[in-house]
Scaffold this active site. Sequence first.
Site, mmCIF file in Angstrom:
data_model
loop_
_atom_site.group_PDB
_atom_site.id
_atom_site.type_symbol
_atom_site.label_atom_id
_atom_site.label_comp_id
_atom_site.label_asym_id
_atom_site.label_seq_id
_atom_site.Cartn_x
_atom_site.Cartn_y
_atom_site.Cartn_z
ATOM 1 N N LYS A 166 -48.691 -44.782 -12.180
ATOM 2 C CA LYS A 166 -49.086 -45.881 -13.068
ATOM 3 C C LYS A 166 -48.830 -45.527 -14.529
ATOM 4 O O LYS A 166 -48.414 -46.374 -15.334
ATOM 5 C CB LYS A 166 -50.574 -46.228 -12.842
ATOM 6 C CG LYS A 166 -51.110 -47.316 -13.770
ATOM 7 C CD LYS A 166 -50.354 -48.613 -13.557
ATOM 8 C CE LYS A 166 -50.868 -49.835 -14.291
ATOM 9 N NZ LYS A 166 -51.481 -49.768 -15.556
ATOM 10 N N HIS A 192 -45.226 -45.990 -15.025
ATOM 11 C CA HIS A 192 -45.014 -47.445 -15.042
ATOM 12 C C HIS A 192 -45.289 -47.969 -16.454
ATOM 13 O O HIS A 192 -44.509 -48.737 -17.017
ATOM 14 C CB HIS A 192 -45.948 -48.114 -14.020
ATOM 15 C CG HIS A 192 -46.069 -49.603 -14.178
ATOM 16 N ND1 HIS A 192 -46.817 -50.193 -15.182
ATOM 17 C CD2 HIS A 192 -45.528 -50.630 -13.481
ATOM 18 C CE1 HIS A 192 -46.727 -51.509 -15.094
ATOM 19 N NE2 HIS A 192 -45.949 -51.798 -14.060
ATOM 20 N N ASN A 193 -46.392 -47.529 -17.026
ATOM 21 C CA ASN A 193 -46.748 -48.011 -18.360
ATOM 22 C C ASN A 193 -45.810 -47.483 -19.437
ATOM 23 O O ASN A 193 -45.535 -48.173 -20.416
ATOM 24 C CB ASN A 193 -48.193 -47.643 -18.686
ATOM 25 C CG ASN A 193 -49.178 -48.554 -17.973
ATOM 26 O OD1 ASN A 193 -48.838 -49.153 -16.959
ATOM 27 N ND2 ASN A 193 -50.384 -48.649 -18.478
ATOM 28 N N GLU A 215 -43.072 -49.719 -19.237
ATOM 29 C CA GLU A 215 -43.560 -50.992 -19.822
ATOM 30 C C GLU A 215 -43.457 -50.954 -21.360
ATOM 31 O O GLU A 215 -42.932 -51.876 -21.978
ATOM 32 C CB GLU A 215 -45.009 -51.187 -19.378
ATOM 33 C CG GLU A 215 -45.762 -52.330 -20.017
ATOM 34 C CD GLU A 215 -47.253 -52.305 -19.590
ATOM 35 O OE1 GLU A 215 -47.512 -52.312 -18.374
ATOM 36 O OE2 GLU A 215 -48.132 -52.270 -20.473
ATOM 37 N N SER A 232 -51.664 -52.377 -11.373
ATOM 38 C CA SER A 232 -50.905 -53.060 -12.425
ATOM 39 C C SER A 232 -50.847 -54.552 -12.173
ATOM 40 O O SER A 232 -50.776 -55.001 -11.031
ATOM 41 C CB SER A 232 -49.483 -52.512 -12.505
ATOM 42 O OG SER A 232 -48.762 -53.244 -13.479
HETATM 43 C C1 6PG Z 1 -50.706 -53.134 -16.284
HETATM 44 C C2 6PG Z 1 -50.786 -52.782 -17.767
HETATM 45 C C3 6PG Z 1 -52.151 -52.419 -18.221
HETATM 46 C C4 6PG Z 1 -52.200 -51.940 -19.675
HETATM 47 C C5 6PG Z 1 -52.197 -52.986 -20.702
HETATM 48 C C6 6PG Z 1 -52.099 -52.565 -22.157
HETATM 49 O O1 6PG Z 1 -49.890 -52.519 -15.622
HETATM 50 O O2 6PG Z 1 -51.425 -54.023 -15.843
HETATM 51 O O3 6PG Z 1 -49.964 -51.682 -17.988
HETATM 52 O O4 6PG Z 1 -52.618 -51.404 -17.390
HETATM 53 O O5 6PG Z 1 -53.372 -51.262 -19.860
HETATM 54 O O6 6PG Z 1 -51.236 -53.931 -20.477
HETATM 55 O O7 6PG Z 1 -51.772 -51.292 -22.416
HETATM 56 P P1 6PG Z 1 -51.653 -50.794 -23.938
HETATM 57 O O8 6PG Z 1 -52.864 -51.292 -24.660
HETATM 58 O O9 6PG Z 1 -51.617 -49.317 -23.898
HETATM 59 O O10 6PG Z 1 -50.423 -51.440 -24.504
#
Ligand code: 6PG
Length: 486
Positions: free
Chosen positions: A190, A193-194, A197, A136
């Site tokens: 991860k 985490h997303n 996010e 990330s």
């Molecule tokens: C990270 C982010 C990354 C992610 C993009 C966009 O931790 O660096 O989570 O892995 O892929 O920021 O994700 P989306 O296109 O699904 O919004």
Amino acid sequence: MNSPHVSGPLADAAVVGLGVMGANLARNLARHGYRVAVYDRLPGKGAALLARHNQEGHLLLADSVGDLSARLTRPRRVLLLVPAGAATDAAIDALTGVLEPGDILVDCGNAHADDTERREAALLGRGLHLVGAGVSGGEEGALRGPSIMAGGTERAWEAVRPLLESVAARAGTTVCCARVGPGGAGHLAKTVHNGIEYAVMQVLAETCDLVLRRTDAGHAGLADLLAHWNKGDLESYLVALTAAAAAHVDPSTGAPFLNVVDDAADQLGTGRWAARAALDLGVPAEALAQAVFARFISRDVEGRAAVRSAVGPLRVTPAQSGAGPAETDLRDALLVATAVAYAQGLDTIRAADAACGRVTDLARLTGLWRAGCIIRGRLLERISDTLAVRPDTPVLLAAEPLAEIVRDGSAALRRVVLDAVAAGVPVPALASVLTHLDQLRTPRLATAMVQAQRDAMGAHGYRRVDRAGSYHTRWNADGAEIPLDA
Ligand code: 6PG
């Protein structure tokens, strides 16, 4: 294996896939003194990388996977940075043909944990190892230090650990890189985490929308407000990034960037995987799910237009001067929503661990999120501090710092959501956080009726509040109650 002959010193590791993330990770490794063989199936990419950045260290261009393999010391360590899904399978297939038993592949993409475990098992059958590593930090993180959550066997991990640790982010003395569990644990971490996010981005976006529609701050005022919040408990990478986006002026029109950007929000899929994992595991991670649904609705341009024209467009009631939500309420609501999003994500990890032994140590995981990753921020550091002292904290929302944040901010969240609903500003994630908390705090829920309905509909039985056991009522006969487990 038929390796082409290579002269000169061999490379310590390889990077396959030279998009922005792969190129930057290769540069990061080279800057740390590693000799890095690089390969992309599109030949121009490797040449462009070397032309621009070879002076940063030793980058060796391979013109085929066979050439790449011949350029590596053994066991070979190959970092894959290709899109998730079929492209990852294709890259792994190509590499399996040239690698030898004992070699290690590190999938640094956003893979689904189940795919990682399937691939790990298939590779092991050929004597090859796979470390699924969630990376990330976006392109900047890849270059200057990402947060790395790895899975796989201990043996495979130990072989790649020095490489990955040296390029990872540091938070004080903590290296934000570790093996968080076996198999797909790193990719599951991860994924969640997303999911967090997505949820934090959505509550931030809704709060910005409210500031713009229900106060007279305007875009510059919004940017100032976010910059101010970024000095307190809300301090985080995502708040800083949101402040910059709010302040940005479109160079071609001179309009605020937010006024020209299309609101149909894309996704690569990890947030959806996280929400689906929560559903499968029975975790009420509504903020994570609402963030995904909000992106779906935003992209349903035809559906939105059809309902707007059939039912009529929703007109937001503009705030009379000073009548919209208070700035302090907006800040507190955002903080509560962020806190709940973290808790819902961590609860999902815990449930996954209980179900299939993926990611056991939340203290260590949140330690990895202290720097480098997208969701880093002061609140997460405080959660990590709590978990470091009390790793078994059973209910995160009932422990400090989250309990205090919710105690202090939930009235503000209610005022903010009430204002939004009354004015016609959609706030799906903020509202979901409020109802999540309301459900947790209400001693008795509407689901008592659901239990009655289930018994009436299918004789599923119910428990009583006043005595132990399961019961059924003969709804269609004499209305008498019979014990089910006598
Ligand atoms: C990270 C982010 C990354 C992610 C993009 C966009 O931790 O660096 O989570 O892995 O892929 O920021 O994700 P989306 O296109 O699904 O919004």
